[in-house]
Design a protein around this motif. Structure first.
Motif, PDB file in Angstrom:
ATOM      1  N   TYR A 154       7.928  -3.885 -27.284  1.00 19.26           N
ATOM      2  CA  TYR A 154       7.995  -5.234 -27.864  1.00 19.26           C
ATOM      3  C   TYR A 154       8.077  -6.339 -26.819  1.00 19.26           C
ATOM      4  O   TYR A 154       8.599  -7.422 -27.088  1.00 19.26           O
ATOM      5  N   VAL A 155       7.568  -6.113 -25.632  1.00 18.01           N
ATOM      6  CA  VAL A 155       7.557  -7.139 -24.586  1.00 18.01           C
ATOM      7  C   VAL A 155       6.323  -8.023 -24.744  1.00 18.01           C
ATOM      8  O   VAL A 155       5.234  -7.538 -25.077  1.00 18.01           O
ATOM      9  N   LEU A 156       6.479  -9.314 -24.498  1.00 20.57           N
ATOM     10  CA  LEU A 156       5.364 -10.258 -24.471  1.00 20.57           C
ATOM     11  C   LEU A 156       5.192 -10.765 -23.046  1.00 20.57           C
ATOM     12  O   LEU A 156       6.139 -11.300 -22.452  1.00 20.57           O
ATOM     13  N   ILE A 157       3.978 -10.579 -22.503  1.00 19.98           N
ATOM     14  CA  ILE A 157       3.671 -11.039 -21.154  1.00 19.98           C
ATOM     15  C   ILE A 157       2.617 -12.132 -21.251  1.00 19.98           C
ATOM     16  O   ILE A 157       1.489 -11.900 -21.694  1.00 19.98           O
ATOM     17  N   GLY A 158       2.989 -13.345 -20.841  1.00 18.58           N
ATOM     18  CA  GLY A 158       2.121 -14.503 -20.978  1.00 18.58           C
ATOM     19  C   GLY A 158       0.954 -14.496 -20.003  1.00 18.58           C
ATOM     20  O   GLY A 158       0.916 -13.741 -19.029  1.00 18.58           O
ATOM     21  N   ALA A 159       0.002 -15.371 -20.258  1.00 21.08           N
ATOM     22  CA  ALA A 159      -1.230 -15.439 -19.473  1.00 21.08           C
ATOM     23  C   ALA A 159      -0.942 -15.692 -17.997  1.00 21.08           C
ATOM     24  O   ALA A 159      -0.059 -16.473 -17.644  1.00 21.08           O
ATOM     25  N   SER A 160      -1.686 -14.979 -17.146  1.00 21.51           N
ATOM     26  CA  SER A 160      -1.641 -15.144 -15.687  1.00 21.51           C
ATOM     27  C   SER A 160      -0.292 -14.779 -15.078  1.00 21.51           C
ATOM     28  O   SER A 160      -0.004 -15.184 -13.947  1.00 21.51           O
ATOM     29  N   ALA A 161       0.517 -14.036 -15.797  1.00 24.54           N
ATOM     30  CA  ALA A 161       1.770 -13.542 -15.217  1.00 24.54           C
ATOM     31  C   ALA A 161       1.483 -12.348 -14.320  1.00 24.54           C
ATOM     32  O   ALA A 161       0.554 -11.571 -14.564  1.00 24.54           O
ATOM     33  N   THR A 162       2.306 -12.200 -13.286  1.00 20.89           N
ATOM     34  CA  THR A 162       2.179 -11.083 -12.353  1.00 20.89           C
ATOM     35  C   THR A 162       3.525 -10.382 -12.234  1.00 20.89           C
ATOM     36  O   THR A 162       4.546 -11.027 -11.989  1.00 20.89           O
ATOM     37  N   VAL A 163       3.508  -9.074 -12.434  1.00 21.88           N
ATOM     38  CA  VAL A 163       4.713  -8.263 -12.304  1.00 21.88           C
ATOM     39  C   VAL A 163       4.435  -7.232 -11.225  1.00 21.88           C
ATOM     40  O   VAL A 163       3.493  -6.429 -11.351  1.00 21.88           O
ATOM     41  N   LEU A 164       5.237  -7.231 -10.164  1.00 21.47           N
ATOM     42  CA  LEU A 164       4.951  -6.391  -9.003  1.00 21.47           C
ATOM     43  C   LEU A 164       6.086  -5.422  -8.710  1.00 21.47           C
ATOM     44  O   LEU A 164       7.267  -5.801  -8.769  1.00 21.47           O
ATOM     45  N   GLY A 165       5.712  -4.191  -8.391  1.00 24.85           N
ATOM     46  CA  GLY A 165       6.670  -3.199  -7.956  1.00 24.85           C
ATOM     47  C   GLY A 165       7.173  -2.304  -9.066  1.00 24.85           C
ATOM     48  O   GLY A 165       6.929  -2.543 -10.251  1.00 24.85           O
ATOM     49  N   ASN A 166       7.906  -1.282  -8.669  1.00 25.71           N
ATOM     50  CA  ASN A 166       8.462  -0.318  -9.617  1.00 25.71           C
ATOM     51  C   ASN A 166       9.744  -0.903 -10.210  1.00 25.71           C
ATOM     52  O   ASN A 166      10.865  -0.494  -9.889  1.00 25.71           O
ATOM     53  N   ILE A 167       9.570  -1.889 -11.079  1.00 29.92           N
ATOM     54  CA  ILE A 167      10.693  -2.558 -11.722  1.00 29.92           C
ATOM     55  C   ILE A 167      10.556  -2.422 -13.226  1.00 29.92           C
ATOM     56  O   ILE A 167       9.469  -2.194 -13.747  1.00 29.92           O
ATOM     57  N   ARG A 168      11.653  -2.585 -13.917  1.00 29.45           N
ATOM     58  CA  ARG A 168      11.662  -2.436 -15.369  1.00 29.45           C
ATOM     59  C   ARG A 168      11.752  -3.794 -16.061  1.00 29.45           C
ATOM     60  O   ARG A 168      12.548  -4.647 -15.663  1.00 29.45           O
ATOM     61  N   VAL A 169      10.965  -3.935 -17.092  1.00 33.42           N
ATOM     62  CA  VAL A 169      11.055  -5.092 -17.975  1.00 33.42           C
ATOM     63  C   VAL A 169      11.597  -4.560 -19.290  1.00 33.42           C
ATOM     64  O   VAL A 169      10.948  -3.760 -19.968  1.00 33.42           O
ATOM     65  N   LYS A 229       0.812  -1.213   0.000  1.00 33.49           N
ATOM     66  CA  LYS A 229       0.000   0.000   0.000  1.00 33.49           C
ATOM     67  C   LYS A 229       0.848   1.267   0.000  1.00 33.49           C
ATOM     68  O   LYS A 229       0.383   2.339   0.386  1.00 33.49           O
ATOM     69  N   GLU A 230       2.103   1.130  -0.435  1.00 38.10           N
ATOM     70  CA  GLU A 230       2.950   2.315  -0.536  1.00 38.10           C
ATOM     71  C   GLU A 230       2.414   3.240  -1.616  1.00 38.10           C
ATOM     72  O   GLU A 230       1.760   2.801  -2.566  1.00 38.10           O
ATOM     73  N   SER A 231       2.709   4.523  -1.486  1.00 43.05           N
ATOM     74  CA  SER A 231       2.281   5.496  -2.485  1.00 43.05           C
ATOM     75  C   SER A 231       3.464   5.849  -3.376  1.00 43.05           C
ATOM     76  O   SER A 231       4.550   5.310  -3.237  1.00 43.05           O
ATOM     77  N   GLY A 232       3.230   6.755  -4.315  1.00 45.20           N
ATOM     78  CA  GLY A 232       4.292   7.170  -5.223  1.00 45.20           C
ATOM     79  C   GLY A 232       4.422   6.224  -6.410  1.00 45.20           C
ATOM     80  O   GLY A 232       3.505   5.458  -6.722  1.00 45.20           O
ATOM     81  N   ASP A 233       5.553   6.278  -7.070  1.00 49.60           N
ATOM     82  CA  ASP A 233       5.796   5.474  -8.267  1.00 49.60           C
ATOM     83  C   ASP A 233       6.024   4.024  -7.837  1.00 49.60           C
ATOM     84  O   ASP A 233       7.097   3.667  -7.356  1.00 49.60           O
ATOM     85  N   ARG A 234       5.039   3.163  -8.056  1.00 48.12           N
ATOM     86  CA  ARG A 234       5.052   1.839  -7.436  1.00 48.12           C
ATOM     87  C   ARG A 234       4.704   0.690  -8.374  1.00 48.12           C
ATOM     88  O   ARG A 234       4.567  -0.445  -7.932  1.00 48.12           O
ATOM     89  N   HIS A 235       4.560   0.971  -9.663  1.00 47.99           N
ATOM     90  CA  HIS A 235       4.126  -0.065 -10.595  1.00 47.99           C
ATOM     91  C   HIS A 235       5.173  -0.320 -11.681  1.00 47.99           C
ATOM     92  O   HIS A 235       6.057   0.505 -11.911  1.00 47.99           O
ATOM     93  N   PRO A 236       5.079  -1.431 -12.394  1.00 50.18           N
ATOM     94  CA  PRO A 236       6.111  -1.815 -13.371  1.00 50.18           C
ATOM     95  C   PRO A 236       6.202  -0.872 -14.566  1.00 50.18           C
ATOM     96  O   PRO A 236       5.240  -0.195 -14.935  1.00 50.18           O
ATOM     97  N   LYS A 237       7.368  -0.890 -15.187  1.00 53.18           N
ATOM     98  CA  LYS A 237       7.644  -0.149 -16.413  1.00 53.18           C
ATOM     99  C   LYS A 237       8.004  -1.168 -17.495  1.00 53.18           C
ATOM    100  O   LYS A 237       9.049  -1.829 -17.416  1.00 53.18           O
ATOM    101  N   ILE A 238       7.145  -1.312 -18.480  1.00 51.80           N
ATOM    102  CA  ILE A 238       7.282  -2.340 -19.506  1.00 51.80           C
ATOM    103  C   ILE A 238       7.839  -1.719 -20.781  1.00 51.80           C
ATOM    104  O   ILE A 238       7.267  -0.772 -21.322  1.00 51.80           O
TER     105      ILE A 238
END
Length: 352
Positions: free
Chosen positions: A266-281, A254-263
């Protein structure tokens, strides 16, 4: 739905085809269609000081933009009309629906506004009022139209189940949810956050896709099937990305600020995948179905597992190829990767 469609159609005139606006010329696929990967990237990230940026970091104004002619967009619109006329002639029961949704409109943006309004309308959100909001946003922001055209081309190019552009425009809820979010994104940055949130909520109810209006999404994106996709407020998705069903781009708490992924692009994300946090793909990466990604993914790398680990390098453009195993290596190697991921500790011993 029939009464809403009739009411919305009555509020509009019956025009003749005109040119579609877009940001620049598109190239064509070997099959003669404009391809999504070459369409203009139309995203709206926010830079320092709150300045709005395009997918490339260029300034983008949420106020009115100048119209630009787009020959490829015109060809897409013409193809859509031809398909709709053909289907109207062959399916009498759908004739009125196809006329009201496509053939009665003089441009792609007007048809898109009508279709989205008809899908989202309910007892309090009237179709004619929604259509007016959508048409105004599309008319004043050609970048949204360009992105919608690229998204439509992406569906036709990458989904083998899609038999035509008109089919995607009329029936594909992943495409619809994405266009609603693009319009809600403009409203969000215009200060109309309650209306943007209302569109998010209604889109979630109708399409089972939950994308925050503040999320920044590039052009040429495919939400394949769409069901169960969740994208958080500070997420950024690059151009020409493919996302399958039940994917979550979320935060870690429940942190605030920039907290979600950066994709990246040309990235492919398969079914039911979960990407959490302010991380880069990274650009051209691939996330295997069912993976839980908690760390950054380098460009052109395939990750799999829970938690996800690197299983090899990627060549080509995974979001365009849509292969659920890595093209970088023989199929036997991909099968070895699957075996490694399905036995305890196996991934630690697997090296390509």
């Amino acid at each position: 739905m029939a009464s809403q469609t009739t009411a919305l159609h009555a509020a509009q005139t019956t025009p003749q085809p005109t040119r579609t606006v877009c940001a620049r010329r598109h190239s064509r696929s070997p099959r003669g269609r404009p391809t999504a990967r070459h369409m203009t990237r139309a995203s709206t990230p926010t830079g320092a000081g709150g300045a709005t940026l395009s997918a490339h970091g260029d300034p983008l104004n949420h106020k009115a933009e100048p119209p630009v002619s787009c020959p490829a967009g015109d060809r897409i619109w013409q193809t859509i009309r031809e398909e709709a006329q053909r289907d109207s002639d062959s399916e009498a029961l759908l004739s009125s629906f196809l006329h009201a949704s496509i053939l009665a409109h003089d441009s792609f943006p007007r048809a898109l506004a009508f279709i989205l309004a008809a899908r989202l309308a309910d007892a309090t959100l009237l179709p004619s009022e929604l259509s007016e909001i959508f048409r105004a946003a599309l008319a004043s922001h050609p970048s949204i139209v360009a992105a919608a055209l690229a998204d439509l081309a992406a569906v036709r190019e990458r989904d083998p189940a899609c038999s035509g552009l008109s089919q995607a425009l009329l029936y594909y809820k992943g495409f619809h949810a994405l266009q609603v979010q693009r319009i809600a994104h403009v409203l969000w940055h215009q200060g109309r956050r309650m209306m943007a949130s209302a569109l998010q909520s209604r889109s979630n109810e109708v399409f089972a896709v939950d994308i925050h209006p503040a999320a920044r999404i590039g052009a040429g994106v495919l939400l394949d099937h769409g069901t169960g996709v969740v994208i958080g407020a500070t997420a950024v998705i690059g151009a020409n990305v493919s996302i399958l069903q039940n994917v979550t781009l979320g935060g870690t708490g429940k942190e605030s600020g920039d907290r979600h992924p950066k994709i990246g692009d040309y990235v492919l994300i398969g079914a039911s995948a979960t990407v959490l946090g302010n991380i880069r793909v990274g650009e051209g990466a691939q996330i295997a179905a069912g993976s839980l990604v908690l760390k950054e993914v380098p460009p052109h790398t395939m990750v799999a597992g829970s938690p996800a680990k690197e299983v090899g390098k990627i060549t080509g453009l995974p979001s365009i190829l849509m292969d659920q195993w890595s093209e970088c290596c023989p199929r036997v190697v991909a099968e070895q990767a699957v075996d490694a991921l399905t036995r305890p500790g196996g991934v630690d011993d697997f090296v390509i």
